[in-house]
Design a protein around this motif. Structure first.
Motif, PDB file in Angstrom:
ATOM      1  N   THR A 196      12.917 -13.408  90.413  1.00 11.42           N
ATOM      2  CA  THR A 196      11.524 -12.898  90.449  1.00 11.42           C
ATOM      3  C   THR A 196      11.205 -12.671  91.916  1.00 11.42           C
ATOM      4  O   THR A 196      10.445 -11.797  92.322  1.00 11.42           O
ATOM      5  CB  THR A 196      10.432 -13.906  89.917  1.00 11.42           C
ATOM      6  OG1 THR A 196      10.906 -15.293  90.503  1.00 11.42           O
ATOM      7  CG2 THR A 196      10.625 -13.800  88.251  1.00 11.42           C
ATOM      8  N   ILE A 197      11.325 -13.572  92.813  1.00 12.81           N
ATOM      9  CA  ILE A 197      11.144 -13.610  94.271  1.00 12.81           C
ATOM     10  C   ILE A 197      11.830 -12.320  94.947  1.00 12.81           C
ATOM     11  O   ILE A 197      11.137 -11.304  95.732  1.00 12.81           O
ATOM     12  CB  ILE A 197      11.599 -14.699  95.149  1.00 12.81           C
ATOM     13  CG1 ILE A 197      10.625 -15.929  94.845  1.00 12.81           C
ATOM     14  CG2 ILE A 197      11.406 -14.502  96.467  1.00 12.81           C
ATOM     15  CD1 ILE A 197       9.428 -15.940  95.251  1.00 12.81           C
TER      16      ILE A 197
ATOM     17  N   MET B  64      12.341  -9.672  93.075  1.00 10.09           N
ATOM     18  CA  MET B  64      11.804  -8.514  92.451  1.00 10.09           C
ATOM     19  C   MET B  64      10.582  -8.284  93.440  1.00 10.09           C
ATOM     20  O   MET B  64      10.287  -6.946  93.656  1.00 10.09           O
ATOM     21  CB  MET B  64      11.531  -8.638  91.066  1.00 10.09           C
ATOM     22  CG  MET B  64      10.868  -7.695  90.315  1.00 10.09           C
ATOM     23  SD  MET B  64      10.749  -8.020  88.590  1.00 10.09           S
ATOM     24  CE  MET B  64       9.335  -6.873  88.590  1.00 10.09           C
ATOM     25  N   TYR B  65       9.757  -9.026  93.857  1.00  4.32           N
ATOM     26  CA  TYR B  65       8.546  -9.046  94.417  1.00  4.32           C
ATOM     27  C   TYR B  65       8.773  -8.479  95.818  1.00  4.32           C
ATOM     28  O   TYR B  65       8.268  -7.362  96.196  1.00  4.32           O
ATOM     29  CB  TYR B  65       8.015 -10.291  94.634  1.00  4.32           C
ATOM     30  CG  TYR B  65       6.745 -10.320  95.408  1.00  4.32           C
ATOM     31  CD1 TYR B  65       5.263  -9.833  94.949  1.00  4.32           C
ATOM     32  CD2 TYR B  65       6.546 -10.785  96.586  1.00  4.32           C
ATOM     33  CE1 TYR B  65       4.624  -9.637  95.496  1.00  4.32           C
ATOM     34  CE2 TYR B  65       5.491 -10.851  97.489  1.00  4.32           C
ATOM     35  CZ  TYR B  65       4.331 -10.299  97.084  1.00  4.32           C
ATOM     36  OH  TYR B  65       3.357 -10.391  97.760  1.00  4.32           O
TER      37      TYR B  65
ATOM     38  N   LEU C 172       9.899  -4.731  95.495  1.00  3.38           N
ATOM     39  CA  LEU C 172       8.589  -3.914  95.026  1.00  3.38           C
ATOM     40  C   LEU C 172       7.877  -3.681  96.495  1.00  3.38           C
ATOM     41  O   LEU C 172       7.352  -2.571  96.987  1.00  3.38           O
ATOM     42  CB  LEU C 172       7.936  -4.610  94.492  1.00  3.38           C
ATOM     43  CG  LEU C 172       7.859  -4.564  92.728  1.00  3.38           C
ATOM     44  CD1 LEU C 172       6.761  -5.281  92.068  1.00  3.38           C
ATOM     45  CD2 LEU C 172       7.644  -2.869  92.567  1.00  3.38           C
TER      46      LEU C 172
ATOM     47  N   ALA D  11      13.858  -3.149  91.472  1.00  6.31           N
ATOM     48  CA  ALA D  11      13.055  -3.967  90.840  1.00  6.31           C
ATOM     49  C   ALA D  11      13.084  -3.783  89.312  1.00  6.31           C
ATOM     50  O   ALA D  11      13.073  -4.917  88.698  1.00  6.31           O
ATOM     51  CB  ALA D  11      11.425  -3.648  91.342  1.00  6.31           C
ATOM     52  N   PHE D  12      13.126  -2.667  88.971  1.00  8.96           N
ATOM     53  CA  PHE D  12      13.331  -2.304  87.369  1.00  8.96           C
ATOM     54  C   PHE D  12      14.601  -3.206  86.988  1.00  8.96           C
ATOM     55  O   PHE D  12      14.309  -3.726  85.836  1.00  8.96           O
ATOM     56  CB  PHE D  12      13.366  -0.888  87.092  1.00  8.96           C
ATOM     57  CG  PHE D  12      11.849  -0.303  86.922  1.00  8.96           C
ATOM     58  CD1 PHE D  12      11.272  -0.691  85.989  1.00  8.96           C
ATOM     59  CD2 PHE D  12      11.392   0.513  87.974  1.00  8.96           C
ATOM     60  CE1 PHE D  12      10.083  -0.057  85.511  1.00  8.96           C
ATOM     61  CE2 PHE D  12      10.024   0.862  87.583  1.00  8.96           C
ATOM     62  CZ  PHE D  12       9.255   0.572  86.619  1.00  8.96           C
TER      63      PHE D  12
ATOM     64  N   ALA E 125      13.731  -6.683  86.754  1.00 11.11           N
ATOM     65  CA  ALA E 125      12.875  -6.673  85.631  1.00 11.11           C
ATOM     66  C   ALA E 125      13.342  -6.767  84.178  1.00 11.11           C
ATOM     67  O   ALA E 125      13.328  -7.506  83.350  1.00 11.11           O
ATOM     68  CB  ALA E 125      11.734  -5.627  85.554  1.00 11.11           C
TER      69      ALA E 125
ATOM     70  N   VAL F 298       5.220 -11.336  87.801  1.00  7.60           N
ATOM     71  CA  VAL F 298       5.791  -9.665  88.604  1.00  7.60           C
ATOM     72  C   VAL F 298       6.180  -8.736  88.046  1.00  7.60           C
ATOM     73  O   VAL F 298       5.883  -7.501  88.415  1.00  7.60           O
ATOM     74  CB  VAL F 298       6.984 -10.452  89.415  1.00  7.60           C
ATOM     75  CG1 VAL F 298       6.701 -10.849  90.615  1.00  7.60           C
ATOM     76  CG2 VAL F 298       7.958 -11.221  89.073  1.00  7.60           C
ATOM     77  N   VAL F 299       6.649  -8.874  86.610  1.00 11.98           N
ATOM     78  CA  VAL F 299       6.782  -7.688  85.635  1.00 11.98           C
ATOM     79  C   VAL F 299       5.360  -7.228  85.358  1.00 11.98           C
ATOM     80  O   VAL F 299       5.414  -5.756  85.304  1.00 11.98           O
ATOM     81  CB  VAL F 299       7.546  -8.234  84.308  1.00 11.98           C
ATOM     82  CG1 VAL F 299       7.938  -7.116  83.466  1.00 11.98           C
ATOM     83  CG2 VAL F 299       8.962  -8.692  84.882  1.00 11.98           C
TER      84      VAL F 299
ATOM     85  N   LEU G  64       4.806  -5.024  88.427  1.00 13.58           N
ATOM     86  CA  LEU G  64       5.514  -4.078  88.610  1.00 13.58           C
ATOM     87  C   LEU G  64       4.949  -2.724  87.765  1.00 13.58           C
ATOM     88  O   LEU G  64       4.728  -1.707  88.310  1.00 13.58           O
ATOM     89  CB  LEU G  64       6.892  -4.227  88.173  1.00 13.58           C
ATOM     90  CG  LEU G  64       7.974  -2.953  87.993  1.00 13.58           C
ATOM     91  CD1 LEU G  64       8.425  -2.600  89.291  1.00 13.58           C
ATOM     92  CD2 LEU G  64       8.906  -3.505  87.035  1.00 13.58           C
TER      93      LEU G  64
ATOM     94  N   MET H 285       1.577  -1.604  88.984  1.00 15.48           N
ATOM     95  CA  MET H 285       1.791  -0.783  90.261  1.00 15.48           C
ATOM     96  C   MET H 285       2.081   0.717  89.936  1.00 15.48           C
ATOM     97  O   MET H 285       1.701   1.522  90.469  1.00 15.48           O
ATOM     98  CB  MET H 285       2.665  -1.304  91.156  1.00 15.48           C
ATOM     99  CG  MET H 285       2.650  -1.003  92.713  1.00 15.48           C
ATOM    100  SD  MET H 285       4.018  -2.292  93.198  1.00 15.48           S
ATOM    101  CE  MET H 285       4.097  -1.368  94.860  1.00 15.48           C
TER     102      MET H 285
END
Lengths: 281, 324
Positions: A237-238, A240-241, A244, A252-253, A256, B147-148, B151, B154
């Motif tokens: 998660t970090i 991914m953040y 982003l 990121a996707f 996710a 966070v998803v 995402l 955003m």
């Protein structure tokens, strides 16, 4: 307006509200998978991102996530189960129980960013663990403590009293009874609690940002795997953040999609487990 | 009381015959010791919870107070200029507080009706197979990491809101366009994120309404819808209030998703302004803040913690009233 029409409109609104949630979920899953799966390839899972080598990968983050899940559970499960046993088997109703139940409720209501601040100050600064996987795990263990305790408590409550009386009547000590009768009977509930906790840990980000940091490299072979605990490590998660924030939307996707797969898998596991419990009961 | 008995038996061990003859009681005293140790350990585990809450409270207060002390409560809590890194820094967090309050209230207004209707659907209206699809879907929504949500907010929601913004402020010379990263986006994301909590708690509340009430209402000739809205929902009110309060707690504390969609300028909380929440101020500035700025962020943390404790105490009171 005649009552019939009024009722029909009301039904429609109710159905719309329900389908809104379903549509939302379906939309999220389809969109994330459609954008995330094309990113998947072998290097994505087996390498770490490197400008020099030109790779984009999340192997380090996957490993960090595993580390944090394991360490957090190691710290939280014994304490959480122990607290539940005390509340259910030892405590007599009174001020002590009320205080602990209030504490559990409060702990469950504290947002993760506050846990993050506390973890940063207490485990990071006061105890001197700095930005490390250990700091992150200890912080998260406080966060999931109520989850474990509540699920264990519920499971213990479901164990019939005749089990307890039978065991005590046959001369078993209390601890013996708890160890050999109660905890095994309550196991499905405890495991459900643990699975829910793993879901929360994997999805957590705000509590980890200032505690576990954002390291993404794989540890060196050998002793590196032990010392990694004291080094900074960002979970999926970090990462991914951060991706982003750096506008690396593909990565990121991809992450996710991985996260959603984990969430779906754990939900399925919990479903199967609770269904088995019904069969056993 | 045990100690006396142990004492006698322990002296008996010292005689040559004692060891064999009293091995059972010796074992018992051993078990007794394990029992005592087990109980002590379990008690300690339970106390962990209290220690945790206690030390979190202590740390939040101890770290949040210095900035208030240095700047004065008026200067920090009731001033609206937040320029922590300017040459002449100013640390007013009024707008940040107001944004969190406004964002939460709006999210509740948007999210709770949908959540309540969904709960009604699950308990009163849905045929079994449909409920079997909707309920797991809501459980899954609860499991999706924030966070998803961030995402998608955003990359999907922000552009849509931006289009709306362009339409609303077409021809405006003074409006600062946010590209969709504004309070409205944050509120929409929050309204979605509180759904699972509010739905599941109010569903439990609706289920707890006694069947008799439904039956009597229908017997008196009320339609299903009338029964739902005039009998069942009022009867489930305490549980629904609990659900809303829990929703408030979630909305106030949400950080990552909101941080990604809300822009990030300290501003008056208007729908199309880029804004900063209590949580997002901490998330985005703690990484580089130093000195007084850092302390001011801890004060923001303390304010947030204060809000959460308020919510918790309220919740505790409601739950106790319900029981009593």
């Amino acid at each position: 307006m005649p009552r019939k029409i009024k009722d029909a409109v009301a039904y429609m609104v109710i159905y719309l509200a329900a389908f809104y949630s379903v549509l939302l979920l379906a939309g999220i899953i389809v969109y994330v998978f459609a954008k995330g799966f094309p990113v998947f390839d072998l290097p994505f899972f087996t390498t770490v991102s490197s400008v020099v080598k030109g790779t984009v990968g999340i192997a380090g983050n996957i490993l960090n996530t595993v580390y944090i899940v394991v360490l957090t559970l190691l710290a939280a499960v014994p304490a959480g189960v122990g607290a539940a046993v005390w509340l259910n088997e030892y405590a007599t109703p009174g001020r002590g129980v009320r205080l602990i139940e209030f504490a559990t409720e409060t702990l469950a209501g504290i947002p993760s960013i506050v846990f993050g601040l506390f973890g940063m100050m207490f485990f990071g600064t006061t105890l001197g663990f700095g930005y490390s996987i250990l700091t992150g795990s200890l912080t998260l263990s406080l966060m999931i403590l109520p989850l474990i305790t509540r699920n264990t408590q519920e499971a213990l409550r479901a164990v019939p009293d005749s089990y307890r009386n039978g065991a005590i009547g046959m001369g078993a000590g209390k601890w013996h009874m708890i160890r050999t009768i109660l905890l095994p009977s309550a196991m499905p509930g405890i495991v459900t609690g643990i699975l829910l906790a793993v879901g929360r840990i994997v999805g957590e980000s705000a509590a980890l940002l200032f505690t576990a940091g954002s390291g993404y490299l794989l540890p060196e072979a050998g002793s590196g795997f032990v010392s990694k605990i004291m080094e900074s490590g960002g979970t999926l998660t970090i990462q991914m953040y951060l991706s982003l924030a750096r506008a690396e939307y593909d990565t990121a996707f991809g992450i996710a999609a991985v996260l959603l797969c984990i969430v779906l898998a754990f939900n399925l596991l919990i479903k199967i487990l609770t269904r088995n419990k019904f069969f056993a009961g | 009381m045990d100690i006396g008995i142990h004492g006698v038996r322990q002296t008996a061990h010292n005689t040559p015959q004692g060891r064999l003859g009293l091995s059972v009681t010796e074992k018992r005293s051993h078990t007794q010791r394990i029992e005592t140790a087990a109980e002590a350990i379990f008690t300690l585990c339970a106390c962990c919870m209290v220690f945790a809450v206690g030390s979190i409270t202590l740390y939040m207060i101890a770290n949040g107070i210095p900035a208030i002390y240095k700047l004065g409560a008026r200067e920090i809590l009731f001033s609206s200029v937040w320029k922590p890194t300017a040459a002449d820094p100013s640390f007013g967090i009024l707008y940040v507080i107001l944004t969190s309050v406004a964002g939460t209230v709006l999210a509740i207004f948007l999210g709770v009706p949908v959540a309540l209707l969904t709960a009604v659907f699950l308990t009163e209206a849905a045929p079994r197979p449909l409920a079997a699809v909707v309920r797991p879907a809501i459980e899954l929504l609860a499991g999706i990491p924030s966070v998803v949500y961030g995402l998608l907010g955003m990359l999907v929601l922000n552009p849509l809101v931006y289009r709306l913004e362009q339409w609303v402020f077409r021809g405006s010379q003074t409006h600062q366009f946010t590209g969709g990263a504004n309070l409205l986006s944050a509120v929409l994301v929050l309204a979605i994120m509180i759904l699972p909590t509010v739905i599941s708690v109010s569903e439990t509340a609706l289920r707890a309404v006694p069947e008799q009430l439904r039956a009597s209402s229908m017997a008196l000739g009320a339609s299903r819808i009338q029964t739902i809205f005039q009998i069942i929902l009022p009867a489930a009110r305490p549980g629904i209030v609990t659900a809303v309060v829990l929703g408030v707690g979630r909305a106030v504390g949400e950080a990552m998703a909101v941080n990604l969609v809300s822009g990030g300028c300290v501003n008056v909380p208007l729908p199309f302004c880029s804004v900063r929440f209590l949580t997002t101020a901490i998330v985005s500035e703690m990484g580089y803040a130093e000195g007084l700025h850092r302390q001011a962020l801890f004060t923001i943390g303390l304010v947030l913690f204060g809000f959460i404790m308020l919510v918790n105490i309220l919740l505790h009171k409601i739950l106790r009233e319900e029981k009593g």
